[in-house]
Scaffold this motif. Structure first.
Motif, PDB file in Angstrom:
ATOM      1  N   ALA A  96       0.835  -1.208   0.000  1.00  8.84           N
ATOM      2  CA  ALA A  96       0.000   0.000   0.000  1.00  8.84           C
ATOM      3  C   ALA A  96       0.863   1.247   0.000  1.00  8.84           C
ATOM      4  N   CYS A  97       0.313   2.317  -0.557  1.00  6.51           N
ATOM      5  CA  CYS A  97       1.028   3.581  -0.696  1.00  6.51           C
ATOM      6  C   CYS A  97       0.033   4.707  -0.376  1.00  6.51           C
ATOM      7  N   ALA A  98       0.503   5.723   0.289  1.00  7.36           N
ATOM      8  CA  ALA A  98      -0.387   6.829   0.668  1.00  7.36           C
ATOM      9  C   ALA A  98      -0.646   7.719  -0.541  1.00  7.36           C
ATOM     10  N   GLY A  99      -1.457   7.208  -1.458  1.00  7.57           N
ATOM     11  CA  GLY A  99      -1.738   7.935  -2.687  1.00  7.57           C
ATOM     12  C   GLY A  99      -3.179   8.385  -2.797  1.00  7.57           C
ATOM     13  N   ASP A 100      -3.615   8.567  -4.029  1.00  5.68           N
ATOM     14  CA  ASP A 100      -4.929   9.137  -4.319  1.00  5.68           C
ATOM     15  C   ASP A 100      -5.995   8.042  -4.414  1.00  5.68           C
ATOM     16  N   GLN A 101      -6.631   7.721  -3.291  1.00  4.66           N
ATOM     17  CA  GLN A 101      -7.672   6.697  -3.263  1.00  4.66           C
ATOM     18  C   GLN A 101      -8.877   7.107  -4.107  1.00  4.66           C
ATOM     19  N   LYS A 102      -9.184   8.394  -4.104  1.00  6.19           N
ATOM     20  CA  LYS A 102     -10.335   8.871  -4.878  1.00  6.19           C
ATOM     21  C   LYS A 102     -10.125   8.664  -6.375  1.00  6.19           C
ATOM     22  N   ALA A 103      -8.891   8.793  -6.821  1.00  7.31           N
ATOM     23  CA  ALA A 103      -8.591   8.566  -8.238  1.00  7.31           C
ATOM     24  C   ALA A 103      -8.900   7.129  -8.609  1.00  7.31           C
ATOM     25  N   ILE A 104      -8.535   6.206  -7.734  1.00 11.37           N
ATOM     26  CA  ILE A 104      -8.812   4.787  -7.975  1.00 11.37           C
ATOM     27  C   ILE A 104     -10.311   4.548  -8.090  1.00 11.37           C
ATOM     28  N   VAL A 229       6.781  -8.004 -17.347  1.00 17.83           N
ATOM     29  CA  VAL A 229       6.915  -9.340 -17.908  1.00 17.83           C
ATOM     30  C   VAL A 229       7.394  -9.234 -19.349  1.00 17.83           C
ATOM     31  N   GLY A 230       7.002  -8.198 -20.028  1.00 16.61           N
ATOM     32  CA  GLY A 230       7.378  -7.968 -21.422  1.00 16.61           C
ATOM     33  C   GLY A 230       7.113  -6.527 -21.776  1.00 16.61           C
ATOM     34  N   LEU A 231       7.083  -6.240 -23.059  1.00 14.02           N
ATOM     35  CA  LEU A 231       6.859  -4.871 -23.534  1.00 14.02           C
ATOM     36  C   LEU A 231       5.685  -4.828 -24.503  1.00 14.02           C
ATOM     37  N   PRO A 232       4.966  -3.704 -24.544  1.00  7.50           N
ATOM     38  CA  PRO A 232       5.100  -2.551 -23.650  1.00  7.50           C
ATOM     39  C   PRO A 232       4.503  -2.817 -22.277  1.00  7.50           C
ATOM     40  N   THR A 233       4.946  -2.041 -21.314  1.00 10.80           N
ATOM     41  CA  THR A 233       4.377  -2.055 -19.965  1.00 10.80           C
ATOM     42  C   THR A 233       4.042  -0.615 -19.602  1.00 10.80           C
ATOM     43  N   THR A 234       2.841  -0.392 -19.091  1.00 15.54           N
ATOM     44  CA  THR A 234       2.413   0.968 -18.756  1.00 15.54           C
ATOM     45  C   THR A 234       1.888   1.020 -17.330  1.00 15.54           C
ATOM     46  N   LEU A 235       2.310   2.048 -16.607  1.00 18.69           N
ATOM     47  CA  LEU A 235       1.842   2.301 -15.247  1.00 18.69           C
ATOM     48  C   LEU A 235       1.208   3.683 -15.196  1.00 18.69           C
ATOM     49  N   ILE A 236       0.085   3.788 -14.514  1.00 22.65           N
ATOM     50  CA  ILE A 236      -0.505   5.099 -14.239  1.00 22.65           C
ATOM     51  C   ILE A 236      -0.124   5.425 -12.804  1.00 22.65           C
ATOM     52  N   ILE A 237       0.551   6.553 -12.616  1.00 23.63           N
ATOM     53  CA  ILE A 237       1.123   6.917 -11.326  1.00 23.63           C
ATOM     54  C   ILE A 237       0.558   8.254 -10.868  1.00 23.63           C
ATOM     55  N   ASP A 238       0.101   8.313  -9.628  1.00 23.56           N
ATOM     56  CA  ASP A 238      -0.503   9.555  -9.141  1.00 23.56           C
ATOM     57  C   ASP A 238       0.558  10.563  -8.719  1.00 23.56           C
ATOM     58  N   GLY A 239       0.123  11.717  -8.267  1.00 22.97           N
ATOM     59  CA  GLY A 239       1.048  12.785  -7.913  1.00 22.97           C
ATOM     60  C   GLY A 239       1.922  12.504  -6.723  1.00 22.97           C
ATOM     61  N   SER A 240       1.621  11.432  -5.985  1.00 12.19           N
ATOM     62  CA  SER A 240       2.448  11.040  -4.838  1.00 12.19           C
ATOM     63  C   SER A 240       3.441   9.949  -5.201  1.00 12.19           C
ATOM     64  N   GLY A 241       3.441   9.525  -6.465  1.00 15.86           N
ATOM     65  CA  GLY A 241       4.361   8.479  -6.899  1.00 15.86           C
ATOM     66  C   GLY A 241       3.844   7.079  -6.663  1.00 15.86           C
TER      67      GLY A 241
END
Length: 269
Positions: A96-104, A229-241
């Motif tokens: 867990a990470c102290a990020g944007d729960q509302k975004a989720i 695992v392979g390419l491409p790989t994409t992550l959506i990251i909030d303003g807290s990382g």
């Protein structure tokens, strides 16, 4: 037909330690030798021609074949389990990470259509230290994007699905890029900008900034976190990382579905 995901061959060849991911390149033209165990299975079991085939010998040969087959099936099951684990890891409390729960909460109902494969965790997920460089060769990490939602895309010029995905990522940056959002497309080509920049310029992709990580450390860090695992790989990251979305494979990010998901991540309607 949508481009397919290039699966890393490393999971298969690690058993023999004979093929390194970055030596081989995992590109579409790469032909890695079979894992040592599988190569041996392709040859028939031989017996000394001077010795008759007894019932005991036959039973022994059958047992060896069954054990070898079980080992190969175990390898295949392990590779398949990577995908299952990726989805399960999204909801691990230890990560867990102290990020944007509302975004989720905004994103979950929008992971559909062209972006149906995006895994949105139940809570923001911590990521390892991820470093790369910009066009000026200055080192960067996620902390440098604090306060900005990032679509982190890991790609390479030899990856056909990646090449097909780059133009729509460039259009997303053109339309949605701001001080609140950026497409951060990081090339992991071993030759760094010598490979990626000419490709981007040839396609006239001028909206996305140039980022690279040629050492393999970024891919390895994501792999250890169950996110490569392979390419491409994409992550959506909030303003807290914190990770708030993950896609193993390509997507049409500039589709209405893709833009709606990104806007939900950013907090825009």
């Amino acid at each position: 037909m949508r481009a397919t995901y290039i699966l890393s061959i490393e999971a298969l060849v690690e058993i023999d330690r004979r093929v390194d991911r970055f030596e081989c390149g995992i590109g579409p033209l790469c032909k890695a030798p079979a894992p040592h165990l599988i190569a041996h299975l392709q040859a028939p079991l031989r017996h000394d021609t001077d010795q008759p085939m007894t019932d005991e010998t036959k039973r022994s040969g059958s047992t060896v074949r069954l054990l070898a087959l079980a080992a190969v099936l175990g390898i295949a099951a392990g590779v398949a389990a990577i995908y299952v684990r990726s989805a399960a890891d999204s909801n691990q409390g230890a990560l867990a990470c102290a990020g944007d729960q509302k975004a989720i909460e905004r994103m979950k109902p929008l992971a559909r259509g062209e972006v149906a494969g995006v895994l949105v965790p139940d809570r923001p997920r911590a990521l390892p230290e991820l470093t790369f460089v910009n066009a000026q060769e200055q080192p960067l990490n996620l902390a440098d994007f604090t306060g900005k939602t990032v679509l982190l895309n890991i790609w390479a010029t030899w990856c056909v699905p990646c090449r097909e995905e780059m133009p729509n990522l460039d259009r997303v940056q053109s339309e949605l890029g701001s001080d609140k959002f950026e497409v951060v497309a990081v090339s992991i080509d071993l030759d760094g900008f010598k490979k990626s920049v000419p490709f981007l310029e040839e396609l006239k992709l001028a909206n996305i900034n140039r980022y690279a990580e040629p050492t393999g450390k970024l891919f390895q860090a994501l792999k250890m976190a169950g996110r490569a695992v392979g390419l491409p790989t994409t992550l959506i990251i909030d303003g807290s990382g914190c990770e708030i979305g993950y896609l193993p494979g390509p997507a049409v990010w500039d589709s209405e579905d893709g833009k709606a998901l990104i806007k939900a991540a950013v907090g825009e309607s």
